[in-house]
Enzyme design. Sequence first.
Site, short mmCIF file in Angstrom:
data_model
loop_
_atom_site.label_atom_id
_atom_site.label_comp_id
_atom_site.label_asym_id
_atom_site.label_seq_id
_atom_site.Cartn_x
_atom_site.Cartn_y
_atom_site.Cartn_z
N GLY A 52 111.16 -21.20 48.39
CA GLY A 52 110.31 -20.06 47.73
C GLY A 52 108.99 -20.16 48.20
N GLY A 83 105.68 -21.21 47.68
CA GLY A 83 105.13 -22.24 46.64
C GLY A 83 103.55 -22.04 46.49
N GLY A 110 100.12 -25.65 44.96
CA GLY A 110 99.99 -24.01 45.19
C GLY A 110 98.63 -23.79 46.27
N ARG A 131 97.15 -14.35 56.03
CA ARG A 131 97.93 -14.33 57.05
C ARG A 131 98.74 -12.70 57.40
NH1 ARG A 131 102.53 -18.98 56.55
NH2 ARG A 131 103.08 -18.26 54.93
N ARG A 176 112.30 -14.92 55.98
CA ARG A 176 112.76 -16.09 56.48
C ARG A 176 114.27 -16.21 56.72
NH1 ARG A 176 108.38 -19.74 55.44
NH2 ARG A 176 106.60 -18.29 54.69
N ASP A 222 113.92 -22.57 56.40
CA ASP A 222 113.01 -21.75 55.70
C ASP A 222 111.48 -21.49 56.36
OD1 ASP A 222 112.85 -24.68 54.91
OD2 ASP A 222 110.77 -24.14 53.96
N ASN A 223 111.63 -22.03 57.59
CA ASN A 223 110.35 -21.80 58.45
C ASN A 223 110.64 -20.83 59.71
OD1 ASN A 223 108.59 -23.20 56.43
ND2 ASN A 223 108.66 -25.20 57.90
P1 AMP Z 1 106.82 -26.27 54.36
O1 AMP Z 1 107.41 -27.26 54.83
O2 AMP Z 1 105.19 -26.30 54.25
O3 AMP Z 1 107.28 -24.79 54.76
O4 AMP Z 1 106.99 -25.98 52.53
C1 AMP Z 1 108.35 -26.13 52.16
C2 AMP Z 1 108.34 -25.74 50.69
O5 AMP Z 1 107.30 -26.27 49.93
C3 AMP Z 1 108.03 -24.11 50.62
O6 AMP Z 1 108.60 -23.68 49.62
C4 AMP Z 1 106.39 -24.06 50.39
O7 AMP Z 1 106.18 -22.96 49.75
C5 AMP Z 1 106.48 -25.36 49.33
N1 AMP Z 1 105.19 -25.90 49.44
C6 AMP Z 1 104.46 -26.69 50.52
N2 AMP Z 1 103.20 -27.08 50.19
C7 AMP Z 1 102.87 -26.69 48.97
C8 AMP Z 1 101.99 -26.77 48.12
N3 AMP Z 1 100.94 -27.33 48.08
N4 AMP Z 1 102.37 -26.31 46.54
C9 AMP Z 1 103.30 -25.50 46.33
N5 AMP Z 1 104.15 -25.58 47.08
C10 AMP Z 1 104.35 -26.08 48.46
MG MG Z 2 107.23 -23.19 55.18
#
Ligand code: AMP
Ligand code: MG
Length: 528
Positions: free
Chosen positions: A94, A96, A129, A179, A186, A271-272
């Site tokens: 989700g 995050g 976050g 953005r 996704r 998820d990306n």
């Molecule tokens: P990513 O690999 O950056 O696409 O992130 C994978 C998951 O981790 C997604 O659910 C992001 O929202 C969450 N996420 C990444 N960095 C953070 C952060 N600093 N705080 C909260 N959620 C994060």
């Molecule tokens: Mg991501």
Amino acid sequence: MHTQAKASLGLNWINRFAQLGENFFTRLRPTPLPDVRWVSCNHGLALEMGLPPDWINRPGVLEGLSGCAQIAGSDTLASVYSGHQFGHWAGQLGDGRAIYLGEAQTDLGNLEIQLKGAGLTPYSRSGDGRAVLRSSIREYLCSEAMHALGIPTTRALCLTGSRGIVYREEVERAAVVTRVSPSFIRFGHFEHFAAKGDTASLRTLADFVITHYTHLLEESEELEAFENEALRTQITQNPYALMLYRVTRKTAKLMALWQCVGFCHGVMNTDNMSILGLTLDYGPFQFMDAFVPDHICNHTDQGGRYAYDQQPNVAYWNLYCLGQALLPLIGDKDLSVECLDIYKVLYPSFKQEIVLRKLGLSKLHSIPTDVAQELIGKLEKVMSLQEVDFTIFWRTLSTALSHFSEKNPGTNTLTTHSAEFKEINALFSNTRAQSAWHEWFAEYLKLISSGSEDLAEISGMMLDANPKFVLRNHLGEAAIKSAQRGDFSEVQILLKILSTPFDEHPEFQSYADTPPDWASSITISCSS
Ligand code: AMP
Ligand code: MG
């Protein structure tokens, strides 16, 4: 603190995702950051969107786009999705740290606006976050660079910084990227409801995409890749199969475009992956410097799952996850597989088309596929033998032909040792690469001469297909270092150059050079 008066961006908000229902998201407010300030504003995008000229000076807009105040018309929320990370089911993820502000009507069509780094959400898991200034600069610049290269991507309207501190490997400054994208849906959004067995929500989501984004997914003559007429009819009659096919096609095109600029995403988890075939979630990405096909840009990816040459296969694997998730709607496994396996036809044909354009070999040269494939295969081999700089190679080839046509107007006889080819020949200095290069180059020049087009026209096309500037790691790093000291001028310079990457910008020649020695010590990981 949230201020009472709401800032206005002068937009008409429609917030369609927010009407989907509460099992798709959680409504929340961003968490304010202390002492926010502009780092950079993308005035070009603002103009394209039709924002009022005074948008950045409007009261509360800086705060609103940093998550410290409300924007009139917004309906802030975080969406829920799941996904496969590094080949394994990761369960619920989700938004995050990205918070949806809403969806606005703009001159570029309806665009969702998101604040990345605006605070905790129910999906933050162990994260804070937040996003650090370092990675926010990279995302801000790279998404605009990709757009200017003609590669589908989410975009970035502005970047704000704060005195707020976040903890990564070291203490860093927090930032927020605003953005924009027609949608941030996704593959993982579909996987989420499929994994829960919630077919009703899965259908709602698919219908939402079909209703609102078909105009962005469909293409003319799009089913031509299927030779079987009956199959084409079957796909046309099944809206979910048609959607899966269209996403497959968009994704295949995206992979071909990435490969042809040497772009490595670094974290191609499901998820990306954007349902619209956009480049999404810029983390440990890299534009390759030296051409090393198995180059790994993400230091966290020790196994090389997302190495440069693995990306097209990973996209196909990810599409299978999407296909699996959509199966309850498509209701026909064989049909789903047909919609996915066409990737094996589409991807190489898109790639061939783009590489031929980069080589200046247009349709007029009518090169048979087997000849083209061999030419491209041999070129990649030569490039990897030398580990030639990817961007410089393509640009130098284009300028070589351009110089030749200027010096020898009307001539169609090209030989590998012409004076104008000194620079391109010099790129292949190692003995193993040298002879292979000359052999390939001679073959290529023969093909170029065989067309009816003028060499000036051909080289002009090549200069429009092969950028001079990409966001190399060391360029981003220099801008980050200055920004961390409070000087954002380098971000502005890069934004300008990367927004017009096919222009010569002679005053910024050094930005097109090979990386300095210190660049090899830059490590880019998932930490952002
Ligand atoms: P990513 O690999 O950056 O696409 O992130 C994978 C998951 O981790 C997604 O659910 C992001 O929202 C969450 N996420 C990444 N960095 C953070 C952060 N600093 N705080 C909260 N959620 C994060
Ligand atoms: Mg991501």
